[in-house]
Motif scaffolding. Sequence first.
Motif, short mmCIF file in Angstrom:
data_model
loop_
_atom_site.label_atom_id
_atom_site.label_comp_id
_atom_site.label_asym_id
_atom_site.label_seq_id
_atom_site.Cartn_x
_atom_site.Cartn_y
_atom_site.Cartn_z
N ALA A 193 127.78 -52.05 -12.96
CA ALA A 193 128.12 -50.91 -13.71
C ALA A 193 128.92 -49.96 -12.92
N SER A 194 129.39 -48.75 -13.63
CA SER A 194 130.22 -47.74 -12.81
C SER A 194 129.43 -47.11 -11.75
N GLY A 195 130.13 -47.32 -10.70
CA GLY A 195 129.43 -46.59 -9.34
C GLY A 195 128.40 -47.49 -8.32
N ALA A 196 128.10 -48.88 -9.16
CA ALA A 196 127.22 -49.79 -8.62
C ALA A 196 127.87 -50.24 -7.53
N GLY A 197 126.79 -50.53 -6.51
CA GLY A 197 127.14 -51.37 -4.91
C GLY A 197 126.70 -52.46 -4.97
N LEU A 198 127.00 -53.27 -4.35
CA LEU A 198 126.71 -54.75 -4.06
C LEU A 198 127.00 -55.17 -2.64
N PHE A 199 125.78 -55.59 -1.89
CA PHE A 199 126.06 -56.59 -0.88
C PHE A 199 125.63 -57.90 -0.84
N TYR A 200 126.37 -59.10 -0.99
CA TYR A 200 125.76 -60.34 -1.40
C TYR A 200 126.52 -61.47 -0.38
N TRP A 201 125.46 -62.06 0.17
CA TRP A 201 126.23 -63.22 0.89
C TRP A 201 125.45 -64.60 0.59
N GLU A 202 126.20 -65.62 0.80
CA GLU A 202 125.68 -67.04 0.57
C GLU A 202 125.97 -68.01 1.98
N ILE A 206 131.21 -57.46 -0.67
CA ILE A 206 130.76 -56.25 -0.71
C ILE A 206 131.50 -55.45 -1.78
N CYS A 207 130.95 -54.98 -2.81
CA CYS A 207 131.45 -54.15 -3.84
C CYS A 207 131.08 -52.73 -3.88
N LYS A 208 131.95 -51.93 -4.51
CA LYS A 208 131.38 -50.49 -5.06
C LYS A 208 132.15 -49.97 -6.05
N VAL A 209 131.81 -50.17 -7.19
CA VAL A 209 132.38 -49.96 -8.50
C VAL A 209 133.29 -48.41 -8.49
N GLY A 210 134.35 -48.22 -8.62
CA GLY A 210 135.00 -46.94 -8.75
C GLY A 210 136.00 -46.52 -7.57
N LEU A 211 135.66 -47.16 -6.49
CA LEU A 211 136.57 -46.69 -5.49
C LEU A 211 138.04 -47.14 -5.71
N ASP A 212 139.11 -46.49 -5.33
CA ASP A 212 140.37 -46.89 -5.53
C ASP A 212 140.82 -47.74 -4.50
N ALA A 213 142.15 -48.38 -4.95
CA ALA A 213 142.59 -49.69 -3.95
C ALA A 213 142.70 -49.10 -2.72
N ALA A 214 143.20 -47.99 -2.59
CA ALA A 214 143.70 -47.44 -1.36
C ALA A 214 142.47 -47.70 -0.29
N ARG A 215 141.39 -47.42 -0.80
CA ARG A 215 140.02 -47.34 0.31
C ARG A 215 139.56 -48.82 0.64
N TRP A 216 139.82 -49.69 -0.49
CA TRP A 216 139.65 -51.12 -0.24
C TRP A 216 140.59 -51.57 0.83
N LEU A 217 141.75 -51.42 0.73
CA LEU A 217 142.70 -51.75 1.81
C LEU A 217 142.54 -51.15 3.09
N GLN A 218 142.11 -50.03 3.16
CA GLN A 218 141.65 -49.48 4.61
C GLN A 218 140.47 -50.09 4.99
N LEU A 219 139.63 -50.46 4.32
CA LEU A 219 138.35 -51.32 4.69
C LEU A 219 138.94 -52.56 5.20
N GLU A 220 139.51 -53.35 4.37
CA GLU A 220 140.02 -54.71 4.52
C GLU A 220 140.68 -54.61 5.91
N GLU A 221 141.57 -53.64 6.16
CA GLU A 221 142.16 -53.48 7.49
C GLU A 221 141.17 -53.46 8.84
N GLU A 222 140.22 -52.54 8.42
CA GLU A 222 139.20 -52.37 9.69
C GLU A 222 138.29 -53.46 9.78
N LEU A 223 137.66 -54.08 8.69
CA LEU A 223 137.02 -55.36 8.81
C LEU A 223 138.02 -56.53 9.36
#
Length: 236
Positions: A84-93, A155-172
């Motif tokens: 849902a909105s604002g929900a977070g997830l860390f899930y691995w297999e 790794i998910c957190k619903v509602g963060l904008d694309a720029a934040r995810w691109l920044q995290l992608e670069e860091e990770l």
Amino acid sequence: MHNISGGVLGGDQLAVEVNVGPGAYAQLTSTSATRLYRSLPEAPPARQITQLQVAANGLLEYVPDALIPFAGARYQQQTRIQLASGAGLFYWETVAPGRIARGELFAYDLLQLQTEIVAIDKPIAIEHIKLEPQRHKLSSLARLGPYHYFCSFYICKVGLDAARWLQLEEELGALANQLTYPDEICWGVSTLTAHGLVIRALSKQHTHLPAGLLRFWNAATQRLYNREAHPPRKIN
């Protein structure tokens, strides 16, 4: 508040349902590796259906131990995650090639994994894996090549904008480069269509994966929640 339920659907079918309430936090793991035993020739594949739901501003960390398919195993797994909105997830297999100590390298018959992640009623990740080592060699470069273990970490957190995810992608991604040794293990990071990213790895040894996953988990938790990750004691 969160609810966890499970039950046998019949035959070799297991159902697991997890509901994390609004603003709630839950961390789930397994007691040990999931061992997939040999299937009877006349029986259908063993099957597990998992439904995970995280309500508004809740957080679910679902970090099980590896799947280990024994020789002759046939297994199907369906996992559907609703955020849902604002929900977070860390899930691995994490998937092992079998009981290596007993010489069971890719000796299973079928491993089929289907994962779907939906955020605010829109799919953001759909993954289908079907491996049949007795029909198609997994050492092919189109499959696992020289590697034996593989994993996916969403790794998910619903509602963060694309720029934040691109920044995290670069860091990770920089961390992935540090942890990659092509002759032993390869890591990669990519953003999803929205609300998250996925980390994948191929490895020759299982021992390399847990430490790497913890590094990514901790780095992402710091960026998304301004705190350290709190892994289960058994994988510290």
